[in-house]
Design a protein around this motif. Structure first.
Motif, mmCIF file in Angstrom:
data_model
loop_
_atom_site.group_PDB
_atom_site.id
_atom_site.type_symbol
_atom_site.label_atom_id
_atom_site.label_comp_id
_atom_site.label_asym_id
_atom_site.label_seq_id
_atom_site.Cartn_x
_atom_site.Cartn_y
_atom_site.Cartn_z
ATOM 1 N N MET A 52 9.730 -29.089 -9.690
ATOM 2 C CA MET A 52 11.017 -28.272 -8.999
ATOM 3 C C MET A 52 10.860 -28.515 -7.413
ATOM 4 O O MET A 52 11.770 -28.667 -6.661
ATOM 5 N N TYR A 53 9.571 -28.445 -6.938
ATOM 6 C CA TYR A 53 9.262 -28.442 -5.441
ATOM 7 C C TYR A 53 9.663 -29.860 -4.817
ATOM 8 O O TYR A 53 9.970 -29.899 -3.887
ATOM 9 N N VAL A 54 9.380 -30.832 -5.747
ATOM 10 C CA VAL A 54 9.409 -32.169 -5.195
ATOM 11 C C VAL A 54 11.220 -32.167 -5.221
ATOM 12 O O VAL A 54 11.665 -33.111 -4.280
ATOM 13 N N GLY A 55 11.839 -31.781 -6.065
ATOM 14 C CA GLY A 55 13.264 -31.703 -5.963
ATOM 15 C C GLY A 55 14.006 -31.034 -4.831
ATOM 16 O O GLY A 55 14.831 -31.344 -4.165
ATOM 17 N N LEU A 56 13.077 -29.792 -4.480
ATOM 18 C CA LEU A 56 13.547 -28.966 -3.445
ATOM 19 C C LEU A 56 13.383 -29.764 -1.922
ATOM 20 O O LEU A 56 14.187 -29.552 -1.100
ATOM 21 N N THR A 57 12.559 -30.897 -2.037
ATOM 22 C CA THR A 57 12.438 -31.477 -0.649
ATOM 23 C C THR A 57 13.607 -32.441 -0.496
ATOM 24 O O THR A 57 13.738 -32.941 0.682
ATOM 25 N N MET A 58 14.393 -32.689 -1.389
ATOM 26 C CA MET A 58 15.619 -33.265 -1.415
ATOM 27 C C MET A 58 17.067 -32.680 -1.510
ATOM 28 O O MET A 58 18.184 -33.276 -1.288
ATOM 29 N N THR A 59 17.065 -31.498 -1.664
ATOM 30 C CA THR A 59 18.047 -30.846 -1.843
ATOM 31 C C THR A 59 18.041 -29.308 -1.044
ATOM 32 O O THR A 59 16.991 -29.046 -0.333
ATOM 33 N N THR A 60 19.130 -28.626 -1.112
ATOM 34 C CA THR A 60 18.897 -27.168 -0.496
ATOM 35 C C THR A 60 18.349 -26.013 -1.099
ATOM 36 O O THR A 60 18.269 -26.143 -2.431
ATOM 37 N N ALA A 61 17.958 -24.963 -0.719
ATOM 38 C CA ALA A 61 17.446 -23.845 -1.428
ATOM 39 C C ALA A 61 18.578 -23.302 -2.190
ATOM 40 O O ALA A 61 18.246 -22.861 -3.535
ATOM 41 N N THR A 62 19.893 -23.146 -1.805
ATOM 42 C CA THR A 62 20.993 -22.570 -2.663
ATOM 43 C C THR A 62 21.025 -23.329 -3.909
ATOM 44 O O THR A 62 21.237 -22.801 -5.445
ATOM 45 N N THR A 63 21.146 -24.661 -4.076
ATOM 46 C CA THR A 63 21.248 -25.501 -4.927
ATOM 47 C C THR A 63 20.053 -25.440 -5.943
ATOM 48 O O THR A 63 20.168 -25.237 -7.316
ATOM 49 N N MET A 64 18.997 -25.632 -5.376
ATOM 50 C CA MET A 64 17.731 -25.389 -6.367
ATOM 51 C C MET A 64 17.550 -24.023 -7.056
ATOM 52 O O MET A 64 17.255 -24.009 -8.189
ATOM 53 N N ALA A 73 27.059 -25.943 -12.372
ATOM 54 C CA ALA A 73 27.708 -27.182 -11.956
ATOM 55 C C ALA A 73 28.438 -27.237 -10.961
ATOM 56 O O ALA A 73 28.503 -28.250 -10.089
ATOM 57 N N VAL A 74 29.441 -26.071 -10.400
ATOM 58 C CA VAL A 74 30.023 -26.091 -9.363
ATOM 59 C C VAL A 74 29.325 -26.241 -8.006
ATOM 60 O O VAL A 74 29.740 -26.782 -7.134
ATOM 61 N N VAL A 75 27.983 -25.315 -7.955
ATOM 62 C CA VAL A 75 27.140 -25.501 -6.717
ATOM 63 C C VAL A 75 26.549 -26.853 -6.732
ATOM 64 O O VAL A 75 26.452 -27.380 -5.518
ATOM 65 N N GLY A 76 26.220 -27.610 -7.488
ATOM 66 C CA GLY A 76 25.791 -28.888 -7.733
ATOM 67 C C GLY A 76 26.624 -29.761 -7.145
ATOM 68 O O GLY A 76 26.501 -30.907 -6.393
ATOM 69 N N TYR A 77 27.820 -29.670 -7.627
ATOM 70 C CA TYR A 77 29.107 -30.560 -7.170
ATOM 71 C C TYR A 77 29.412 -30.530 -5.845
ATOM 72 O O TYR A 77 29.658 -31.178 -4.815
ATOM 73 N N ALA A 78 29.298 -29.181 -5.075
ATOM 74 C CA ALA A 78 29.420 -28.906 -3.582
ATOM 75 C C ALA A 78 28.482 -29.499 -2.895
ATOM 76 O O ALA A 78 28.681 -29.883 -1.918
ATOM 77 N N SER A 79 27.190 -29.420 -3.472
ATOM 78 C CA SER A 79 26.241 -30.049 -2.931
ATOM 79 C C SER A 79 26.349 -31.510 -2.505
ATOM 80 O O SER A 79 25.814 -32.062 -1.618
ATOM 81 N N LEU A 80 26.649 -31.984 -3.614
ATOM 82 C CA LEU A 80 26.865 -33.493 -3.348
ATOM 83 C C LEU A 80 28.112 -33.911 -2.635
ATOM 84 O O LEU A 80 28.056 -35.047 -1.884
ATOM 85 N N LEU A 81 29.093 -33.121 -2.447
ATOM 86 C CA LEU A 81 30.210 -33.351 -1.433
ATOM 87 C C LEU A 81 29.782 -33.350 -0.083
ATOM 88 O O LEU A 81 30.220 -34.031 0.888
#
Length: 241
Positions: free
Chosen positions: A155-167, A206-214
């Motif tokens: 999970m922390y490896v993924g946090l280096t590539m995304t935002t805290a809200t999405t995580m 899903a909504v938050v993840g899609y918004a982060s990809l946009l």
């Protein structure tokens, strides 16, 4: 029924008033009606609040404890994610010099977090020292602890590539998998409102993840489309992890 006579109570009340006035002549002289009213109406008594039974007191303490635990877990979980993301976003210069780079060390951060969790053993041993001799089977907890360590590191490896809200939102999907596995393996029945709640959690994630990809290509900061595509795939990998 027979008629009720009021003469004897009234005579007795007058006799009592006269006796009280004779015993307290000063009070009767300044306020003659005070003695009469106090004897006729009786002394004032404050209303007594209804008392709770022992069962109700225990239930109230249990509900208060549960509310405090829920608020504490909410605040500590939020602070945990924000502080870890802030640490990973910190820029520092390495030993070899060069330009500052972010502190991307998810395994170190996970290790520090589990050091904090190990401190709970102090409370455990203090509780045993105070007389609580409840025994725990450590072998039963070994396998879930290994899964917890692995999941936290990933999970922390993924946090280096995304935002805290999405995580944080993706982390909340554990509720869905817990409910699903409890129905499949433990044969527990989930009512319709349970499934509605699980569906709402999945839709929110899903909504938050899609918004982060946009917004990922714009946050990549590259001038070429390749940089934006790289930022998009990096964000996608982070959300998946």
């Amino acid at each position: 029924g027979p008629p009720v006579s009021l003469e004897m109570p009234l005579l007795a009340s007058k006799k009592d008033n006269a006796t009280s006035a004779a015993a307290h002549p000063i009070s009767a002289h300044h306020n003659p009606s005070a003695v009469t009213v106090s004897h006729l109406a009786g002394p004032y008594r404050a209303p007594v609040p209804p008392s709770l039974s022992e069962v109700e007191i225990q239930e109230l303490r249990k509900q208060t404890r549960q509310c405090m635990l829920a608020v504490g877990m909410f605040l500590s979980g939020t602070a945990n994610t924000i502080t870890i993301k802030a640490a990973m976003s910190t820029l520092a210069v390495g030993r070899d010099g060069g330009d500052p780079r972010p502190f991307d060390h998810p395994f170190v951060v996970a290790g520090f977090m589990f050091v904090g969790e190990i401190s709970c053993l102090l409370v455990h041993y203090m509780t045993r020292a105070r007389g609580c001799r409840k025994r725990y089977n450590t072998n039963v907890c070994a396998l879930p602890a290994m899964f917890d360590i692995s999941a936290t590191c990933i999970m922390y490896v993924g946090l280096t590539m995304t935002t805290a809200t999405t995580m944080q939102m993706m982390r909340g999907t554990v509720v869905f998998f817990t409910g699903l596995f409890s129905a499949l393996f433990l044969k527990r029945r989930l009512w319709p409102f349970h499934w509605c709640a699980l569906f709402s959690v999945c839709v929110g994630a899903a909504v938050v993840g899609y918004a982060s990809l946009l917004v990922a290509p714009a946050e990549a900061g590259g001038a070429s489309p390749a940089d934006g595509e790289h930022g998009l795939w990096q964000r996608l990998r982070g959300d998946a992890l």
